[in-house]
Design an enzyme around this catalytic site. Structure first.
Site, PDB file in Angstrom:
ATOM      1  N   LYS A  33      31.178  49.154  46.260  1.00  0.00           N
ATOM      2  CA  LYS A  33      31.214  48.094  45.244  1.00  0.00           C
ATOM      3  C   LYS A  33      31.346  46.745  45.943  1.00  0.00           C
ATOM      4  O   LYS A  33      32.218  46.556  46.790  1.00  0.00           O
ATOM      5  CB  LYS A  33      32.407  48.310  44.316  1.00  0.00           C
ATOM      6  CG  LYS A  33      32.538  47.257  43.241  1.00  0.00           C
ATOM      7  CD  LYS A  33      33.599  47.633  42.228  1.00  0.00           C
ATOM      8  CE  LYS A  33      34.987  47.185  42.612  1.00  0.00           C
ATOM      9  NZ  LYS A  33      35.194  45.729  42.636  1.00  0.00           N
ATOM     10  N   ASP A  60      29.717  44.199  41.241  1.00  0.00           N
ATOM     11  CA  ASP A  60      30.817  43.974  40.287  1.00  0.00           C
ATOM     12  C   ASP A  60      31.072  42.477  40.162  1.00  0.00           C
ATOM     13  O   ASP A  60      32.028  41.948  40.721  1.00  0.00           O
ATOM     14  CB  ASP A  60      32.055  44.712  40.824  1.00  0.00           C
ATOM     15  CG  ASP A  60      33.292  44.507  39.962  1.00  0.00           C
ATOM     16  OD1 ASP A  60      33.144  44.199  38.769  1.00  0.00           O
ATOM     17  OD2 ASP A  60      34.401  44.665  40.505  1.00  0.00           O
ATOM     18  N   LYS A  62      31.020  40.972  37.022  1.00  0.00           N
ATOM     19  CA  LYS A  62      31.638  40.779  35.699  1.00  0.00           C
ATOM     20  C   LYS A  62      31.144  39.495  35.029  1.00  0.00           C
ATOM     21  O   LYS A  62      31.942  38.607  34.683  1.00  0.00           O
ATOM     22  CB  LYS A  62      33.166  40.728  35.822  1.00  0.00           C
ATOM     23  CG  LYS A  62      33.810  41.966  36.430  1.00  0.00           C
ATOM     24  CD  LYS A  62      35.328  41.859  36.387  1.00  0.00           C
ATOM     25  CE  LYS A  62      36.041  43.051  36.976  1.00  0.00           C
ATOM     26  NZ  LYS A  62      35.984  43.123  38.454  1.00  0.00           N
ATOM     27  N   ASP A  65      29.360  34.547  30.281  1.00  0.00           N
ATOM     28  CA  ASP A  65      28.867  33.177  30.086  1.00  0.00           C
ATOM     29  C   ASP A  65      28.043  33.190  28.811  1.00  0.00           C
ATOM     30  O   ASP A  65      28.033  34.187  28.084  1.00  0.00           O
ATOM     31  CB  ASP A  65      28.028  32.764  31.325  1.00  0.00           C
ATOM     32  CG  ASP A  65      28.032  31.254  31.560  1.00  0.00           C
ATOM     33  OD1 ASP A  65      27.863  30.508  30.579  1.00  0.00           O
ATOM     34  OD2 ASP A  65      28.200  30.834  32.713  1.00  0.00           O
ATOM     35  N   THR A 117      42.410  46.185  34.547  1.00  0.00           N
ATOM     36  CA  THR A 117      43.534  47.115  34.690  1.00  0.00           C
ATOM     37  C   THR A 117      44.799  46.411  35.176  1.00  0.00           C
ATOM     38  O   THR A 117      45.869  47.007  35.184  1.00  0.00           O
ATOM     39  CB  THR A 117      43.178  48.270  35.643  1.00  0.00           C
ATOM     40  OG1 THR A 117      42.553  47.705  36.793  1.00  0.00           O
ATOM     41  CG2 THR A 117      42.264  49.262  34.996  1.00  0.00           C
ATOM     42  N   ARG A 208      41.875  49.343  48.047  1.00  0.00           N
ATOM     43  CA  ARG A 208      42.865  49.297  49.124  1.00  0.00           C
ATOM     44  C   ARG A 208      43.363  50.644  49.631  1.00  0.00           C
ATOM     45  O   ARG A 208      43.595  50.772  50.838  1.00  0.00           O
ATOM     46  CB  ARG A 208      44.025  48.386  48.699  1.00  0.00           C
ATOM     47  CG  ARG A 208      43.601  46.918  48.687  1.00  0.00           C
ATOM     48  CD  ARG A 208      44.507  46.056  47.856  1.00  0.00           C
ATOM     49  NE  ARG A 208      44.386  46.336  46.443  1.00  0.00           N
ATOM     50  CZ  ARG A 208      45.026  45.669  45.490  1.00  0.00           C
ATOM     51  NH1 ARG A 208      45.861  44.709  45.808  1.00  0.00           N
ATOM     52  NH2 ARG A 208      44.844  45.969  44.223  1.00  0.00           N
TER      53      ARG A 208
HETATM   54  O1  C5P Z   1      42.263  47.938  45.754  1.00  0.00           O
HETATM   55  P1  C5P Z   1      42.109  48.507  44.377  1.00  0.00           P
HETATM   56  O2  C5P Z   1      41.879  50.011  44.384  1.00  0.00           O
HETATM   57  O3  C5P Z   1      43.178  48.072  43.425  1.00  0.00           O
HETATM   58  O4  C5P Z   1      40.739  47.850  43.860  1.00  0.00           O
HETATM   59  C1  C5P Z   1      40.274  47.990  42.544  1.00  0.00           C
HETATM   60  C2  C5P Z   1      38.955  47.319  42.410  1.00  0.00           C
HETATM   61  O5  C5P Z   1      38.490  47.493  41.063  1.00  0.00           O
HETATM   62  C3  C5P Z   1      38.985  45.805  42.658  1.00  0.00           C
HETATM   63  O6  C5P Z   1      37.777  45.489  43.326  1.00  0.00           O
HETATM   64  C4  C5P Z   1      38.997  45.198  41.260  1.00  0.00           C
HETATM   65  O7  C5P Z   1      38.315  43.968  41.220  1.00  0.00           O
HETATM   66  C5  C5P Z   1      38.222  46.238  40.465  1.00  0.00           C
HETATM   67  N1  C5P Z   1      38.507  46.281  39.034  1.00  0.00           N
HETATM   68  C6  C5P Z   1      39.765  46.497  38.504  1.00  0.00           C
HETATM   69  N2  C5P Z   1      39.953  46.549  37.137  1.00  0.00           N
HETATM   70  C7  C5P Z   1      38.914  46.398  36.321  1.00  0.00           C
HETATM   71  C8  C5P Z   1      37.627  46.181  36.840  1.00  0.00           C
HETATM   72  C9  C5P Z   1      37.462  46.150  38.211  1.00  0.00           C
HETATM   73  O8  C5P Z   1      40.712  46.672  39.253  1.00  0.00           O
HETATM   74  N3  C5P Z   1      39.091  46.512  35.010  1.00  0.00           N
END
Ligand code: C5P
Length: 238
Positions: A33, A60, A62, A65, A117, A208
């Site tokens: 992603k 991603d 998002k 606009d 989230t 992460r």
């Molecule tokens: O590092 P981590 O596992 O928390 O990364 C989650 C990824 O998912 C990030 O790139 C974040 O931008 C993305 N994301 C999210 N919640 C959403 C949509 C995308 O955490 N609703």
């Protein structure tokens, strides 16, 4: 066809770090992603390079606009040949419909973000979204389906409800995934990889826990094994 369920979030500040990590990964074991940070720094060239290296890319960005601007952005993204891309369901019906028209059903999956989230009830209330997160997610997911989108990004905690409401063919992509022994970070509504699959998720976005792991390849293998066992043991279809 091989359909890896884990999507590694390449949340890096530059192309080098993203390419260093992906050089260790097998495109058969994950998708990747590219989000706002990396895309802003490294641009479409990096997306093309990742695809040349065999990875399917979830772009991603998002988009959120006015409808014509989002339609143009979606067309440009789909033109890159990405596997999946997303827009913000909070942009509303006109924006979602314009995006779908710009990216007809086909090779690029067009999905909507419902609620981030990282947002808890208090954060939602502060910006005027009353009610509990589940209701908001439900409303936005129904709107996205109504506008012809292929699926939504949502917390795995909402996946059982969404799977039931939306049926089997609606794509559920779930971030906020944490193996039991890994820090939660800034995510508020988290789920383990197995739980997310059991809850009905099609794809898991994991950042992460893999990118910051001492051994990212080992961690990805472990996660794939965990959900693979589940898949075999429970006869999941995909
Ligand atoms: O590092 P981590 O596992 O928390 O990364 C989650 C990824 O998912 C990030 O790139 C974040 O931008 C993305 N994301 C999210 N919640 C959403 C949509 C995308 O955490 N609703």
């Amino acid at each position: 066809m091989n359909d890896p369920r884990i999507i590694i979030a390449l949340d890096f500040p530059d192309a080098k770090q993203a390419l260093d990590l992906t050089a260790k990964l097998d495109p058969a074991s994950c998708r990747v992603k590219v989000g706002k940070e990396l895309f802003t720094a490294a641009g479409p060239q990096l997306v093309e390079k990742l695809m040349d290296n065999g990875f399917e890319v979830f772009l991603d960005l998002k988009f959120h606009d006015i409808p014509s601007t989002v339609a143009g952005a979606c067309k440009a993204a789909a033109g890159l040949g990405v596997w999946m891309m997303n827009i913000h369901a909070l942009g509303g019906r006109k924006m979602l419909t314009a995006a779908r028209e710009a990216v007809p059903v086909g090779n690029t999956r067009l999905i909507a973000v419902t609620l981030l989230t990282s947002m808890g009830s208090e954060d939602m209330n502060e910006i005027g979204l009353k009610g509990d997160p589940q209701d908001v997610v439900q409303r936005l997911a129904l709107l996205a389906r109504d506008c012809g989108l292929d699926g939504v990004v949502a917390s795995a905690l909402e996946a059982p409800m969404l799977r039931k409401m939306m049926g089997e063919s609606f794509c559920l992509v779930t971030p906020g995934i944490r193996p039991a022994d890994v820090s939660q970070g800034d995510q508020k509504r988290v789920t383990s990889p197995c739980q997310a699959i059991e809850n009905g998720a099609d794809y898991l976005v994991i950042g992460r826990p893999v990118t910051q792991a001492e051994d990212p390849v080992g961690m990805l293998r472990r996660l794939n094994e965990e959900i693979g066992e589940l898949k075999d043991g429970q006869g999941l279809s995909a």
